[in-house]
Write a protein that holds these residues in place. Sequence first.
Motif, PDB file in Angstrom:
ATOM      1  N   THR A  41      30.066 -16.837  14.373  1.00 11.87           N
ATOM      2  CA  THR A  41      30.681 -16.684  15.387  1.00 11.87           C
ATOM      3  C   THR A  41      30.958 -18.070  16.019  1.00 11.87           C
ATOM      4  OG1 THR A  41      28.736 -16.603  16.966  1.00 11.87           O
ATOM      5  CG2 THR A  41      29.656 -14.500  16.083  1.00 11.87           C
ATOM      6  N   TYR A  42      30.186 -19.051  15.820  1.00 15.01           N
ATOM      7  CA  TYR A  42      30.302 -20.535  16.403  1.00 15.01           C
ATOM      8  C   TYR A  42      31.340 -21.272  15.595  1.00 15.01           C
ATOM      9  CZ  TYR A  42      25.315 -20.018  17.434  1.00 15.01           C
ATOM     10  OH  TYR A  42      24.224 -19.416  17.639  1.00 15.01           O
ATOM     11  N   LYS A  93      30.698 -18.327  23.267  1.00 15.64           N
ATOM     12  CA  LYS A  93      29.613 -18.313  22.100  1.00 15.64           C
ATOM     13  C   LYS A  93      28.472 -18.419  22.063  1.00 15.64           C
ATOM     14  CE  LYS A  93      33.687 -20.682  19.499  1.00 15.64           C
ATOM     15  NZ  LYS A  93      33.898 -21.614  18.525  1.00 15.64           N
ATOM     16  N   PHE A 158      32.318 -11.445  19.632  1.00 12.82           N
ATOM     17  CA  PHE A 158      32.922 -12.611  18.638  1.00 12.82           C
ATOM     18  C   PHE A 158      33.010 -12.041  17.256  1.00 12.82           C
ATOM     19  CE2 PHE A 158      33.231 -15.631  22.208  1.00 12.82           C
ATOM     20  CZ  PHE A 158      33.954 -16.924  21.751  1.00 12.82           C
ATOM     21  N   THR A 163      36.074 -13.221  11.530  1.00 12.91           N
ATOM     22  CA  THR A 163      34.804 -13.526  11.579  1.00 12.91           C
ATOM     23  C   THR A 163      33.818 -12.643  10.544  1.00 12.91           C
ATOM     24  OG1 THR A 163      35.024 -14.636  13.737  1.00 12.91           O
ATOM     25  CG2 THR A 163      32.810 -14.015  13.105  1.00 12.91           C
TER      26      THR A 163
END
Length: 188
Positions: A41-42, A93, A158, A163
């Motif tokens: 997610t980052y 995030k 996210f 992702t």
Amino acid sequence: MIERCRWAVNGPQNLQEYHDHEWGIPEHSEQKLFELLSLETYQAGLSWQTVLDKRAAFKAAFFNYEIGKVAEMTEIDLEKLLQNKQIIRHRLKLAATIQNAQAVVKLWKQNVTLNQLLWESVNFKTIDHQVQTDQVIDSTTSLAIDLSKKLKQAGFKFMGPVTTYSLMQAAGLVNDHEVKCQYHGEGV
């Protein structure tokens, strides 16, 4: 000479170590899966190298990704994280990490594990894509789209299809190591 996937051949040591010892190897630990999910997610909008370079700081900031502890973090904790110059200071995030830990705890209360939720999407067996050196790997698949929907329904943030597919690669749900890569067989 070690045969690696093209993306890891000339990368920094931490990228090569990630490729060699983590990426694509089936993972079933709740804590480790949660860490991989969080790291993915980052990355949104950033390079994977940036995330890897800040990984140790993220582990420290999020109690080594102990799900119960992260789930209990508060708005005050989030504000402290936003002051931490060693991590990626993106409010949404960082808040997603806390919300995602809470989503895992909610799953547990329903007698479902993160491991189960993820791995049932591939019938508990790694999908080997037999990636060729010159093959372009899709950034998502129909399985990732479906899993992304399940994650969102379970309260995860996210976790769009791209992702989610990156998580599937990282956690070994799919094996996208190139066939010539010496690590290809480890995820199968």
